[in-house]
Design a protein around this motif. Structure first.
Motif, PDB file in Angstrom:
ATOM      1  N   ARG A 143      41.593  32.936  42.515  1.00 20.37           N
ATOM      2  CA  ARG A 143      40.818  31.873  43.145  1.00 20.37           C
ATOM      3  C   ARG A 143      39.571  32.441  43.800  1.00 20.37           C
ATOM      4  O   ARG A 143      38.543  31.778  43.893  1.00 20.37           O
ATOM      5  CB  ARG A 143      41.667  31.129  44.169  1.00 20.37           C
ATOM      6  CG  ARG A 143      42.603  30.103  43.558  1.00 20.37           C
ATOM      7  CD  ARG A 143      43.074  29.112  44.601  1.00 20.37           C
ATOM      8  NE  ARG A 143      43.861  29.745  45.638  1.00 20.37           N
ATOM      9  CZ  ARG A 143      45.194  29.895  45.577  1.00 20.37           C
ATOM     10  NH1 ARG A 143      45.868  29.493  44.522  1.00 20.37           N
ATOM     11  NH2 ARG A 143      45.853  30.471  46.562  1.00 20.37           N
ATOM     12  N   ARG A 144      39.680  33.679  44.256  1.00 20.67           N
ATOM     13  CA  ARG A 144      38.554  34.276  44.969  1.00 20.67           C
ATOM     14  C   ARG A 144      37.486  34.810  44.018  1.00 20.67           C
ATOM     15  O   ARG A 144      36.291  34.693  44.283  1.00 20.67           O
ATOM     16  CB  ARG A 144      39.075  35.425  45.857  1.00 20.67           C
ATOM     17  CG  ARG A 144      38.079  35.904  46.909  1.00 20.67           C
ATOM     18  CD  ARG A 144      37.886  34.864  47.975  1.00 20.67           C
ATOM     19  NE  ARG A 144      36.940  35.327  48.977  1.00 20.67           N
ATOM     20  CZ  ARG A 144      36.574  34.611  50.019  1.00 20.67           C
ATOM     21  NH1 ARG A 144      37.072  33.408  50.211  1.00 20.67           N
ATOM     22  NH2 ARG A 144      35.709  35.082  50.892  1.00 20.67           N
ATOM     23  N   VAL A 145      37.906  35.440  42.941  1.00 17.44           N
ATOM     24  CA  VAL A 145      36.936  36.079  42.050  1.00 17.44           C
ATOM     25  C   VAL A 145      36.565  35.197  40.861  1.00 17.44           C
ATOM     26  O   VAL A 145      35.660  35.515  40.104  1.00 17.44           O
ATOM     27  CB  VAL A 145      37.469  37.431  41.522  1.00 17.44           C
ATOM     28  CG1 VAL A 145      37.780  38.355  42.659  1.00 17.44           C
ATOM     29  CG2 VAL A 145      38.684  37.242  40.628  1.00 17.44           C
ATOM     30  N   GLY A 146      37.294  34.089  40.698  1.00 19.04           N
ATOM     31  CA  GLY A 146      36.993  33.193  39.580  1.00 19.04           C
ATOM     32  C   GLY A 146      37.968  33.387  38.451  1.00 19.04           C
ATOM     33  O   GLY A 146      38.176  34.496  37.984  1.00 19.04           O
ATOM     34  N   ALA A 147      38.584  32.303  38.018  1.00 16.79           N
ATOM     35  CA  ALA A 147      39.653  32.398  37.025  1.00 16.79           C
ATOM     36  C   ALA A 147      39.132  32.567  35.602  1.00 16.79           C
ATOM     37  O   ALA A 147      39.875  32.944  34.724  1.00 16.79           O
ATOM     38  CB  ALA A 147      40.530  31.149  37.102  1.00 16.79           C
ATOM     39  N   VAL A 164      42.525  48.294  28.036  1.00 14.31           N
ATOM     40  CA  VAL A 164      43.381  49.407  28.456  1.00 14.31           C
ATOM     41  C   VAL A 164      43.550  49.408  29.978  1.00 14.31           C
ATOM     42  O   VAL A 164      44.636  49.648  30.501  1.00 14.31           O
ATOM     43  CB  VAL A 164      42.802  50.749  27.968  1.00 14.31           C
ATOM     44  CG1 VAL A 164      43.734  51.899  28.371  1.00 14.31           C
ATOM     45  CG2 VAL A 164      42.610  50.739  26.458  1.00 14.31           C
ATOM     46  N   LEU A 165      42.466  49.099  30.688  1.00 16.25           N
ATOM     47  CA  LEU A 165      42.545  49.002  32.152  1.00 16.25           C
ATOM     48  C   LEU A 165      43.592  47.984  32.573  1.00 16.25           C
ATOM     49  O   LEU A 165      44.321  48.184  33.559  1.00 16.25           O
ATOM     50  CB  LEU A 165      41.180  48.602  32.708  1.00 16.25           C
ATOM     51  CG  LEU A 165      41.118  48.343  34.218  1.00 16.25           C
ATOM     52  CD1 LEU A 165      41.307  49.633  34.997  1.00 16.25           C
ATOM     53  CD2 LEU A 165      39.791  47.681  34.599  1.00 16.25           C
ATOM     54  N   ALA A 166      43.706  46.891  31.834  1.00 15.65           N
ATOM     55  CA  ALA A 166      44.640  45.817  32.176  1.00 15.65           C
ATOM     56  C   ALA A 166      46.093  46.269  32.137  1.00 15.65           C
ATOM     57  O   ALA A 166      46.963  45.624  32.722  1.00 15.65           O
ATOM     58  CB  ALA A 166      44.434  44.625  31.243  1.00 15.65           C
ATOM     59  N   THR A 167      46.372  47.375  31.444  1.00 17.67           N
ATOM     60  CA  THR A 167      47.743  47.907  31.427  1.00 17.67           C
ATOM     61  C   THR A 167      48.070  48.663  32.692  1.00 17.67           C
ATOM     62  O   THR A 167      49.205  49.095  32.891  1.00 17.67           O
ATOM     63  CB  THR A 167      47.957  48.843  30.225  1.00 17.67           C
ATOM     64  OG1 THR A 167      47.192  50.048  30.408  1.00 17.67           O
ATOM     65  CG2 THR A 167      47.572  48.168  28.919  1.00 17.67           C
ATOM     66  N   GLY A 168      47.060  48.867  33.560  1.00 17.86           N
ATOM     67  CA  GLY A 168      47.259  49.636  34.778  1.00 17.86           C
ATOM     68  C   GLY A 168      46.881  51.096  34.641  1.00 17.86           C
ATOM     69  O   GLY A 168      47.085  51.882  35.559  1.00 17.86           O
ATOM     70  N   LYS A 195      29.640  42.710  35.523  1.00 18.23           N
ATOM     71  CA  LYS A 195      29.593  41.557  34.622  1.00 18.23           C
ATOM     72  C   LYS A 195      30.699  40.543  34.906  1.00 18.23           C
ATOM     73  O   LYS A 195      30.515  39.341  34.691  1.00 18.23           O
ATOM     74  CB  LYS A 195      29.679  42.035  33.169  1.00 18.23           C
ATOM     75  CG  LYS A 195      28.442  42.792  32.706  1.00 18.23           C
ATOM     76  CD  LYS A 195      28.602  43.331  31.285  1.00 18.23           C
ATOM     77  CE  LYS A 195      27.377  44.094  30.835  1.00 18.23           C
ATOM     78  NZ  LYS A 195      27.525  44.645  29.465  1.00 18.23           N
ATOM     79  N   LEU A 196      31.860  41.033  35.380  1.00 13.31           N
ATOM     80  CA  LEU A 196      32.953  40.113  35.703  1.00 13.31           C
ATOM     81  C   LEU A 196      32.826  39.532  37.105  1.00 13.31           C
ATOM     82  O   LEU A 196      33.571  38.627  37.475  1.00 13.31           O
ATOM     83  CB  LEU A 196      34.304  40.829  35.577  1.00 13.31           C
ATOM     84  CG  LEU A 196      34.720  41.303  34.185  1.00 13.31           C
ATOM     85  CD1 LEU A 196      36.110  41.925  34.234  1.00 13.31           C
ATOM     86  CD2 LEU A 196      34.693  40.149  33.191  1.00 13.31           C
ATOM     87  N   GLY A 197      31.916  40.069  37.892  1.00 15.94           N
ATOM     88  CA  GLY A 197      31.736  39.582  39.253  1.00 15.94           C
ATOM     89  C   GLY A 197      32.842  40.015  40.187  1.00 15.94           C
ATOM     90  O   GLY A 197      33.199  39.297  41.126  1.00 15.94           O
ATOM     91  N   ALA A 202      41.402  46.510  40.784  1.00 15.26           N
ATOM     92  CA  ALA A 202      42.513  45.581  40.953  1.00 15.26           C
ATOM     93  C   ALA A 202      42.097  44.156  40.607  1.00 15.26           C
ATOM     94  O   ALA A 202      42.816  43.425  39.924  1.00 15.26           O
ATOM     95  CB  ALA A 202      43.047  45.645  42.385  1.00 15.26           C
ATOM     96  N   GLU A 203      40.917  43.754  41.072  1.00 14.97           N
ATOM     97  CA  GLU A 203      40.412  42.427  40.753  1.00 14.97           C
ATOM     98  C   GLU A 203      40.152  42.295  39.250  1.00 14.97           C
ATOM     99  O   GLU A 203      40.436  41.257  38.647  1.00 14.97           O
ATOM    100  CB  GLU A 203      39.126  42.152  41.536  1.00 14.97           C
ATOM    101  CG  GLU A 203      39.333  42.020  43.032  1.00 14.97           C
ATOM    102  CD  GLU A 203      38.038  41.824  43.793  1.00 14.97           C
ATOM    103  OE1 GLU A 203      38.101  41.311  44.911  1.00 14.97           O
ATOM    104  OE2 GLU A 203      36.975  42.189  43.275  1.00 14.97           O
ATOM    105  N   ALA A 204      39.607  43.356  38.644  1.00 14.73           N
ATOM    106  CA  ALA A 204      39.334  43.324  37.205  1.00 14.73           C
ATOM    107  C   ALA A 204      40.627  43.172  36.415  1.00 14.73           C
ATOM    108  O   ALA A 204      40.672  42.449  35.412  1.00 14.73           O
ATOM    109  CB  ALA A 204      38.597  44.594  36.790  1.00 14.73           C
TER     110      ALA A 204
END
Length: 217
Positions: A143-147, A164-168, A195-197, A202-204
């Protein structure tokens, strides 16, 4: 004491102004293999002192504390002791506080309702350079960073790195998997965050996982 040749213990400082909660957590963590509590603090200023004294691998940080709060303490730890990871453990799941803690540099965010296994897993993850947060927190960060992740703005390589980052995975693991240098990975991540704002990995990860990336990692 760690046996010769064994993996060294994860050294932890606990920062929580509720002494009963803090002592209970200390007792719990000291029963877990590979984890050693080396210091305790009841406010952010004391947490900074304990980090300077012990140079721990992880600080388990509450947010609402007297003198210096957990967000500011996290920010100063990241500035002065960047090799120490911060894992937030709090009762608070307010959108702004979650975002503030992540922007301050916290690598993980759990609620105090987390069980022993979640806490143990999170400690090992953040000590290894990964980002982790409970599912209960994810919606607040979104909600804070945009869905809606703005993936069309990313290059093909940036989308690959984000996956790959999304896997931790940490930077070293991303570099090894994609046959890149760690400096190249770090440069790409900076561009991805912009670019993702978002401000932190962690937010990414939250944004990427909401889009379906990294779930099988």
């Amino acid at each position: 004491m760690t046996a010769a040749g064994a993996r060294p213990d994860i050294r932890v400082v606990l920062a929580d102004d509720h002494v009963v909660v803090r002592r209970g957590l200390a007792v719990l963590l000291d029963t877990l293999p590979g984890i050693c509590v080396v210091g305790e603090a009841d406010n952010g200023a004391e947490a900074l002192h304990e980090v300077a004294r012990h140079r721990p691998d992880v600080v388990v940080m509450d947010l609402r504390m007297p003198d210096v709060d957990g967000v500011e303490a996290t920010r100063r730890i990241m500035r002065d002791f960047p090799d120490t990871a911060v894992l937030v453990l709090t009762m608070l799941s307010d959108d702004a506080l979650v975002a503030d803690a992540m922007r301050a540099g916290a690598r993980g965010y759990l609620l105090k309702t987390a069980d022993q296994h979640e806490i143990e897993r999170a400690l090992h993850a953040v000590a290894a350079g990964q980002a982790i947060f409970s599912s209960a927190v994810a919606s607040h960060v979104l909600r804070r960073v945009g869905a809606e992740p703005r993936f069309p703005a990313l290059s093909a390589r940036e989308r690959e790195i984000l996956g790959v980052l999304a896997t931790g995975a940490g930077n070293a693991a991303i570099a090894a998997r994609l046959f890149l240098s760690q400096k190249t990975v770090a440069n790409h991540l900076s561009a991805i965050f912009q670019k993702l704002g978002v401000s932190t990995r962690a937010e990414a990860i939250v944004v990427a996982r909401d889009a379906g990336l990294g779930r099988d990692g």
